[in-house]
Design an enzyme around this catalytic site. Structure first.
Site, short mmCIF file in Angstrom:
data_model
loop_
_atom_site.label_atom_id
_atom_site.label_comp_id
_atom_site.label_asym_id
_atom_site.label_seq_id
_atom_site.Cartn_x
_atom_site.Cartn_y
_atom_site.Cartn_z
N ASN A 51 0.20 8.50 -3.77
CA ASN A 51 1.42 8.33 -2.97
C ASN A 51 2.63 8.46 -3.89
OD1 ASN A 51 3.07 7.56 -0.67
ND2 ASN A 51 3.30 5.55 -1.64
N GLY A 87 9.32 17.32 4.16
CA GLY A 87 8.30 18.03 3.40
C GLY A 87 8.76 18.68 2.11
N VAL A 89 0.02 -2.44 0.02
CA VAL A 89 1.08 -1.42 0.11
C VAL A 89 1.86 -1.24 -1.20
CG1 VAL A 89 3.19 -0.75 1.33
CG2 VAL A 89 1.34 -1.91 2.56
N ASN A 147 8.53 17.36 -0.84
CA ASN A 147 7.46 17.13 -1.82
C ASN A 147 6.27 18.04 -1.56
OD1 ASN A 147 7.95 14.92 -3.89
ND2 ASN A 147 8.77 13.97 -2.02
N ARG A 168 3.75 6.04 7.31
CA ARG A 168 2.95 4.94 7.81
C ARG A 168 2.02 4.42 6.71
NH1 ARG A 168 6.23 4.66 10.76
NH2 ARG A 168 6.31 4.72 13.03
N ILE A 169 1.60 3.16 6.86
CA ILE A 169 0.64 2.59 5.92
C ILE A 169 -0.75 3.01 6.35
CG2 ILE A 169 -0.33 0.41 5.09
CD1 ILE A 169 2.61 -0.71 5.72
N LEU A 170 -1.47 3.66 5.46
CA LEU A 170 -2.80 4.16 5.81
C LEU A 170 -3.73 2.99 6.13
CD1 LEU A 170 -4.30 6.97 3.56
CD2 LEU A 170 -3.69 7.05 6.00
N ARG A 214 -3.69 2.51 16.28
CA ARG A 214 -3.37 3.09 14.98
C ARG A 214 -4.65 3.36 14.21
NH1 ARG A 214 -2.95 -0.35 10.62
NH2 ARG A 214 -2.46 0.71 8.68
N HIS A 267 6.54 7.25 -4.26
CA HIS A 267 7.47 6.25 -3.72
C HIS A 267 8.79 6.36 -4.49
CE1 HIS A 267 8.59 2.62 -1.57
NE2 HIS A 267 9.09 2.14 -2.69
C1 GAR Z 1 10.59 11.03 -0.45
O1 GAR Z 1 11.76 10.58 -1.08
C2 GAR Z 1 9.45 10.06 -0.70
O2 GAR Z 1 9.47 9.49 -1.97
C3 GAR Z 1 9.74 9.03 0.37
O3 GAR Z 1 10.09 9.77 1.50
C4 GAR Z 1 10.72 10.98 1.07
C5 GAR Z 1 10.02 12.15 1.74
O4 GAR Z 1 10.71 13.34 1.47
N1 GAR Z 1 8.59 8.21 0.60
C6 GAR Z 1 8.67 6.92 0.91
O5 GAR Z 1 9.72 6.33 1.06
C7 GAR Z 1 7.33 6.22 1.06
N2 GAR Z 1 7.51 4.81 1.23
P1 GAR Z 1 10.02 14.75 1.76
O6 GAR Z 1 9.47 14.70 3.19
O7 GAR Z 1 11.13 15.75 1.63
O8 GAR Z 1 8.94 14.94 0.75
#
Ligand code: GAR
Length: 207
Positions: free
Chosen positions: A107, A12, A145, A14, A91-93, A65, A109
């Site tokens: 999202n 978490g 995706v 982000n 997960r993929i929504l 799912r 990435h």
């Molecule tokens: C982040 O680096 C995000 O970009 C990545 O997971 C991490 C979550 O960190 N997301 C993906 O890889 C999506 N495919 P956080 O829980 O500390 O925000």
């Protein structure tokens, strides 16, 4: 003012960046609910600490799912959410959820899409592939995706002596900068879609 719902799965950081931006009056909306598909994760603690309602909807509590993801959509709607952020959601929504919040889901990435799309370890993939520049992307979520229209990207150099940890950390710092910015742009109605190109209106807000 947008009512924001954030979907999380783990650490978490982000989400924390969004909480901090909101506290600084920089998010353009209010986070009204945080939903996790895993119990006991740090993201839920961060939300609780900020006084944001949390909901846990784990896969094993549902027959499919699809049922789980529809429950996520119902929870978002019940909280009056009009802007959804996938902040480390693993997960993929389900397409039905994507359709319900069409062009209202962002999202983050950890790569410069379309490179390393669909990867759950895009930073390690970038290092292994040998790219010299990677980064992160905030995009609108569509049914395909990691392929939705790109809102913001930030580039991060890959150093010869990088480890996955160090590279991920530098990418993360950029994620924490561009995710709240993208949320604000969407919340303030500053994004306009032209095909799959996103035009950004950066003119000053009316006084
Ligand atoms: C982040 O680096 C995000 O970009 C990545 O997971 C991490 C979550 O960190 N997301 C993906 O890889 C999506 N495919 P956080 O829980 O500390 O925000």
């Amino acid at each position: 003012m947008s009512r924001i719902g954030v979907l999380v799965s783990g650490r978490g950081s982000n989400l924390q960046a969004l909480i901090d931006a909101q506290a600084a009056g920089q998010l353009g909306g209010r986070i009204v609910v945080v939903i996790s598909n895993h119990a006991g994760v740090l993201a839920l603690e961060r939300a609780a600490q900020a006084g944001i309602p949390t909901v846990v909807l784990e896969r094993q509590a549902f027959a499919s799912r699809q049922a789980q993801h529809l429950a996520i959509a119902e929870t978002l709607s019940a909280h009056g959410v009009d802007l959804v952020v996938l902040a480390g959601f693993d997960r993929i929504l389900h397409p039905e959820v994507v359709r319900r919040f069409q062009h209202r889901i962002l999202n983050i990435h950890p790569s410069l899409l379309p490179a390393f799309a669909g990867s759950l370890h895009a930073q390690a993939d970038a290092l292994a592939y040998g790219v010299k520049i990677t980064g992160c992307t905030v995009h609108l979520v569509t049914e395909e995706v990691d392929a939705g229209p790109i809102v913001l990207q930030a580039a991060v150099p890959v150093f010869d002596d990088d480890t996955v940890e160090r590279l991920s950390e530098r990418i993360l710092a950029e994620e924490h900068r561009i995710l709240p910015e993208a949320v604000r742009l969407l919340a303030e109605g500053r994004l306009r879609l032209e095909g799959r190109r996103v035009q950004i209106d950066r003119s000053a807000a009316p006084a």
